[in-house]
Design a protein around this motif. Structure first.
Motif, PDB file in Angstrom:
ATOM      1  N   CYS A 120       0.644  -1.158   0.115  1.00 51.14           N
ATOM      2  CA  CYS A 120       0.259  -0.485  -0.439  1.00 51.14           C
ATOM      3  C   CYS A 120       0.827   1.633   0.291  1.00 51.14           C
ATOM      4  N   LEU A 121       2.164   1.094   0.546  1.00 52.29           N
ATOM      5  CA  LEU A 121       3.308   2.196   0.619  1.00 52.29           C
ATOM      6  C   LEU A 121       3.242   2.709  -0.304  1.00 52.29           C
ATOM      7  N   SER A 122       3.990   1.432  -1.006  1.00 53.81           N
ATOM      8  CA  SER A 122       4.291   1.707  -2.198  1.00 53.81           C
ATOM      9  C   SER A 122       3.859   2.066  -3.475  1.00 53.81           C
ATOM     10  N   VAL A 123       2.518   1.710  -3.665  1.00 49.38           N
ATOM     11  CA  VAL A 123       1.626   2.319  -4.496  1.00 49.38           C
ATOM     12  C   VAL A 123       1.621   3.456  -4.554  1.00 49.38           C
ATOM     13  N   LEU A 124       1.147   4.706  -2.907  1.00 51.11           N
ATOM     14  CA  LEU A 124       1.229   5.371  -2.775  1.00 51.11           C
ATOM     15  C   LEU A 124       2.024   6.604  -2.833  1.00 51.11           C
ATOM     16  N   LYS A 125       3.632   6.270  -3.349  1.00 51.31           N
ATOM     17  CA  LYS A 125       4.648   7.040  -2.840  1.00 51.31           C
ATOM     18  C   LYS A 125       5.158   7.313  -4.080  1.00 51.31           C
ATOM     19  N   ALA A 259      -5.713  12.575   3.564  1.00 54.80           N
ATOM     20  CA  ALA A 259      -6.880  11.389   3.547  1.00 54.80           C
ATOM     21  C   ALA A 259      -7.382  10.696   2.520  1.00 54.80           C
ATOM     22  N   LYS A 260      -8.001  12.396   1.965  1.00 52.20           N
ATOM     23  CA  LYS A 260      -9.117  12.218   1.266  1.00 52.20           C
ATOM     24  C   LYS A 260      -8.955  12.271  -0.078  1.00 52.20           C
ATOM     25  N   LYS A 261      -7.612  12.072  -0.551  1.00 53.88           N
ATOM     26  CA  LYS A 261      -6.124  12.040  -1.754  1.00 53.88           C
ATOM     27  C   LYS A 261      -6.341  10.256  -1.779  1.00 53.88           C
ATOM     28  N   VAL A 262      -5.951  10.071  -0.129  1.00 51.20           N
ATOM     29  CA  VAL A 262      -5.735   8.303  -0.064  1.00 51.20           C
ATOM     30  C   VAL A 262      -6.363   7.607  -0.922  1.00 51.20           C
ATOM     31  N   TYR A 263      -7.762   8.390  -0.274  1.00 51.88           N
ATOM     32  CA  TYR A 263      -9.571   6.829  -0.658  1.00 51.88           C
ATOM     33  C   TYR A 263      -9.236   7.254  -2.307  1.00 51.88           C
ATOM     34  N   ASP A 264      -9.090   8.485  -2.516  1.00 50.90           N
ATOM     35  CA  ASP A 264     -10.038   8.844  -3.974  1.00 50.90           C
ATOM     36  C   ASP A 264      -8.753   7.475  -5.169  1.00 50.90           C
ATOM     37  N   VAL A 265      -7.261   8.139  -4.605  1.00 54.71           N
ATOM     38  CA  VAL A 265      -5.787   7.585  -5.680  1.00 54.71           C
ATOM     39  C   VAL A 265      -6.135   6.027  -5.778  1.00 54.71           C
ATOM     40  N   LEU A 266      -6.725   5.112  -4.110  1.00 56.29           N
ATOM     41  CA  LEU A 266      -6.664   4.053  -4.108  1.00 56.29           C
ATOM     42  C   LEU A 266      -8.607   3.169  -4.676  1.00 56.29           C
ATOM     43  N   ARG A 267      -9.341   4.105  -4.854  1.00 55.08           N
ATOM     44  CA  ARG A 267     -10.069   3.694  -4.887  1.00 55.08           C
ATOM     45  C   ARG A 267     -11.521   3.016  -4.165  1.00 55.08           C
TER      46      ARG A 267
END
Length: 324
Positions: A120-125, A259-267
């Motif tokens: 998860c952290l790797s996908v978000l970096k 936090a909203k960006k994380v929610y949206d990026v990860l769908r």
């Protein structure tokens, strides 16, 4: 006609007792509303519906149905209250998606991804989301203590990669304690993530889809009475969970947007709760939870209450979105 709602709880991990408490709260609330609510215990040795008299009725895994009083019961929707495997790691999501049964949690891939801290952290970096410096190790790998400390420093956190509720986590101060910390982590998972210690204010951010809109709930500041926000701090009252968090408006806006960006990026779908620590004025992501605690004392329901959303509203909204 009332909808049949299966509330799945329990699971196969160390979190099963916490999950049973969350599921019971959901059951107590939904059973008073416009649903036929059923408690479904998903355990390693059995899948059963448990009624108010504690009688058990086996679940037919072929179609996730059951028979009570010679009547077959099928479910219109599943409310997922399983923390850990198999409810938070994508297994149950894939099963229900194959059967075509709506459920309240994120989809299979998103659940599996967020449950795997390293992935998860790797996908978000690449999206500019800051995280602690980390080191990965798997069961059976050679353990180079010098290399670990050279990368993450001391103190550091040794964490089971796929576990929740702070099971399998140790804060390590001395090189000599690394081996024991790894042994603790490997009891929970065969993958480990070792992270640099971030010294700063910790906040928990709930993000939900509420009535079709991605909504960031009021922030919670975590002040642990212990060395970190461990199991005792989370569930045995050895912490302060302060909502709204005592941080500046600028910092609150910054971490809410993240936090909203994380929610949206990860769908993501349904509930999520992500944890952050501020370092040098910037929020660093620790992890994302897609099946957070759902008791009255849990963080996300506390945040919802601050936003004027009752637990019945919270749970009914999740079901309504799933049924869409």
């Amino acid at each position: 006609m009332k909808k049949n709602i299966a509330i799945i709880m329990g699971g196969y991990s160390s979190e099963f007792e916490i999950s049973l408490k969350s599921g019971q709260v959901v059951y107590d609330i939904l059973s008073k509303l416009n649903y036929n609510a059923y408690r479904i215990h998903i355990l390693k040795n059995k899948w059963v519906c448990v009624n108010d008299s504690n009688e058990e009725f086996p679940i037919d895994k072929n179609d996730f149905s059951m028979v009570i009083a010679q009547r077959k019961i099928v479910f219109d929707c599943v409310f997922n209250a399983i923390h850990g495997s198999p409810g938070e790691d994508g297994i149950m999501q894939g099963y229900f998606e194959l059967l075509g049964i709506p459920h309240t949690s994120s989809d299979m891939y998103q659940a599996a991804l967020t449950f795997n801290k390293r992935d998860c952290l790797s996908v978000l970096k690449p999206y500019g989301i800051k995280t602690a410096t980390s080191y990965y190790i798997n069961l059976g790998d050679p353990i180079d203590e010098a290399a670990i400390i050279n990368k993450v420093g001391l103190p550091c956190f040794v964490k089971a990669n796929r576990a929740g509720s702070s099971f399998g986590i140790t804060k390590v101060y001395e090189k000599e304690d690394l081996q024991n910390a790894l042994a603790v982590a490997f009891k929970e998972d065969d993958e480990v993530i070792i992270e640099a210690y971030l010294d700063g204010t910790e906040v928990s951010v709930g993000v939900i889809n509420y009535k079709g809109t991605v909504t960031v709930l009021p922030l919670t500041e975590i002040v642990s009475d212990n060395d970190f926000f461990d199991y005792q701090a989370k569930y045995m009252g050895q912490s302060q969970e302060i909502t709204p968090a005592r941080i500046s408006a600028t910092d609150a806006e910054k971490v809410s947007a993240l936090a909203k960006k994380v929610y949206d990026v990860l769908r993501l779908k349904g509930f999520s709760r992500s944890e952050y620590i501020f370092k040098d004025g910037e929020p660093h992501l620790l992890e994302v939870n897609t099946v957070p605690g759902l008791t009255a004392a849990s963080i996300l329901p506390q945040q919802a209450a601050q936003a004027g959303i009752s637990m019945s509203d919270l749970f009914e909204n999740a079901i309504a979105l799933a049924l869409k």
